[in-house]
Design a protein around this motif. Structure first.
Motif, PDB file in Angstrom:
ATOM      1  N   LEU A   1       0.840  -1.197   0.000  1.00  0.00           N
ATOM      2  CA  LEU A   1       0.000   0.000   0.000  1.00  0.00           C
ATOM      3  C   LEU A   1       0.875   1.246   0.000  1.00  0.00           C
ATOM      4  N   ALA A   2       1.904   1.258   0.832  1.00  0.00           N
ATOM      5  CA  ALA A   2       2.807   2.408   0.911  1.00  0.00           C
ATOM      6  C   ALA A   2       3.585   2.595  -0.390  1.00  0.00           C
ATOM      7  N   ARG A   3       4.035   1.506  -0.989  1.00  0.00           N
ATOM      8  CA  ARG A   3       4.761   1.616  -2.264  1.00  0.00           C
ATOM      9  C   ARG A   3       3.876   2.247  -3.333  1.00  0.00           C
ATOM     10  N   ARG A   4       2.664   1.737  -3.446  1.00  0.00           N
ATOM     11  CA  ARG A   4       1.743   2.285  -4.443  1.00  0.00           C
ATOM     12  C   ARG A   4       1.411   3.746  -4.139  1.00  0.00           C
ATOM     13  N   GLY A   5       1.192   4.021  -2.850  1.00  0.00           N
ATOM     14  CA  GLY A   5       0.877   5.395  -2.459  1.00  0.00           C
ATOM     15  C   GLY A   5       2.014   6.356  -2.755  1.00  0.00           C
ATOM     16  N   ALA A   6       3.251   5.910  -2.504  1.00  0.00           N
ATOM     17  CA  ALA A   6       4.423   6.748  -2.763  1.00  0.00           C
ATOM     18  C   ALA A   6       4.609   6.995  -4.258  1.00  0.00           C
ATOM     19  N   GLU A   7       4.279   6.005  -5.075  1.00  0.00           N
ATOM     20  CA  GLU A   7       4.363   6.191  -6.528  1.00  0.00           C
ATOM     21  C   GLU A   7       3.296   7.170  -7.007  1.00  0.00           C
ATOM     22  N   ALA A   8       2.087   7.040  -6.448  1.00  0.00           N
ATOM     23  CA  ALA A   8       0.979   7.908  -6.865  1.00  0.00           C
ATOM     24  C   ALA A   8       1.170   9.342  -6.388  1.00  0.00           C
ATOM     25  N   ASP A   9       1.745   9.512  -5.185  1.00  0.00           N
ATOM     26  CA  ASP A   9       1.936  10.844  -4.616  1.00  0.00           C
ATOM     27  C   ASP A   9       3.250  10.869  -3.823  1.00  0.00           C
ATOM     28  N   PRO A  10       4.357  11.172  -4.475  1.00  0.00           N
ATOM     29  CA  PRO A  10       5.659  11.169  -3.806  1.00  0.00           C
ATOM     30  C   PRO A  10       5.757  12.137  -2.625  1.00  0.00           C
ATOM     31  N   ALA A  11       4.894  13.136  -2.555  1.00  0.00           N
ATOM     32  CA  ALA A  11       4.934  14.104  -1.459  1.00  0.00           C
ATOM     33  C   ALA A  11       4.250  13.578  -0.190  1.00  0.00           C
ATOM     34  N   MET A  12       3.440  12.536  -0.319  1.00  0.00           N
ATOM     35  CA  MET A  12       2.722  12.002   0.841  1.00  0.00           C
ATOM     36  C   MET A  12       3.697  11.326   1.801  1.00  0.00           C
ATOM     37  N   LYS A  13       3.573  11.640   3.071  1.00  0.00           N
ATOM     38  CA  LYS A  13       4.409  11.043   4.103  1.00  0.00           C
ATOM     39  C   LYS A  13       3.807   9.701   4.516  1.00  0.00           C
ATOM     40  N   ILE A  14       4.659   8.785   5.013  1.00  0.00           N
ATOM     41  CA  ILE A  14       4.213   7.442   5.378  1.00  0.00           C
ATOM     42  C   ILE A  14       4.722   7.089   6.769  1.00  0.00           C
ATOM     43  N   VAL A  15       3.798   6.606   7.609  1.00  0.00           N
ATOM     44  CA  VAL A  15       4.156   6.080   8.923  1.00  0.00           C
ATOM     45  C   VAL A  15       3.519   4.702   9.048  1.00  0.00           C
ATOM     46  N   PHE A  16       4.345   3.703   9.340  1.00  0.00           N
ATOM     47  CA  PHE A  16       3.865   2.343   9.575  1.00  0.00           C
ATOM     48  C   PHE A  16       3.644   2.132  11.062  1.00  0.00           C
ATOM     49  N   ILE A  17       2.630   1.335  11.395  1.00  0.00           N
ATOM     50  CA  ILE A  17       2.426   0.886  12.771  1.00  0.00           C
ATOM     51  C   ILE A  17       2.328  -0.633  12.734  1.00  0.00           C
ATOM     52  N   THR A  18       3.023  -1.298  13.652  1.00  0.00           N
ATOM     53  CA  THR A  18       3.001  -2.758  13.664  1.00  0.00           C
ATOM     54  C   THR A  18       3.245  -3.290  15.059  1.00  0.00           C
ATOM     55  N   GLY A  19       2.695  -4.456  15.308  1.00  0.00           N
ATOM     56  CA  GLY A  19       2.893  -5.124  16.589  1.00  0.00           C
ATOM     57  C   GLY A  19       3.969  -6.181  16.540  1.00  0.00           C
TER      58      GLY A  19
END
Length: 120
Positions: free
Chosen positions: A63-81
């Motif tokens: 999801l983050a890879r696709r999102g970064a390709e679609a909008d390189p300016a969008m910031k990404i933060v992952f949350i995981t357990g």
């Protein structure tokens, strides 16, 4: 105020985060899986993608890879357990993505989101 897309498959956590981040002044759109989150990303613009890594359907890294390709300016933060997943995510994630491990304190999440957005 930031426009945030949240992808988290745990219903109670997603509801809590949407409510809490909205109270913190953000416009938050919550999604229970990566597929519906991707659909939202295709049809909207967001300042930040806040996503779980392990989800049914499209996982958070893809999801983050696709999102970064679609909008390189969008910031990404992952949350995981999962600590191992967090380490793996850092090597596979789009450039400049942050990883927060669950459990985290809401205050720490809000501070990290504000820090990431301010760095834009």
């Amino acid at each position: 105020m930031a426009r945030i897309l949240l992808a988290e498959d745990d219903d109670s956590l997603r509801g809590f985060l949407v409510q809490s981040l909205t109270r913190a002044g953000h416009d938050v759109s919550g999604h229970g899986d990566g597929d519906s989150a991707w659909e939202a990303l295709e049809h909207g613009t967001y300042d930040l993608l806040l996503t779980d890594i392990v989800m049914p359907g499209l996982d958070g890294i893809e999801l983050a890879r696709r999102g970064a390709e679609a909008d390189p300016a969008m910031k990404i933060v992952f949350i995981t357990g999962f600590a191992a997943v967090a380490l793996s995510a850092q090597s596979q994630a789009p450039k400049d993505a942050k990883v927060l491990s669950k459990p985290f304190h809401l205050k720490d999440l809000v501070v990290e989101i504000e820090r990431v957005i301010a760095a834009a």
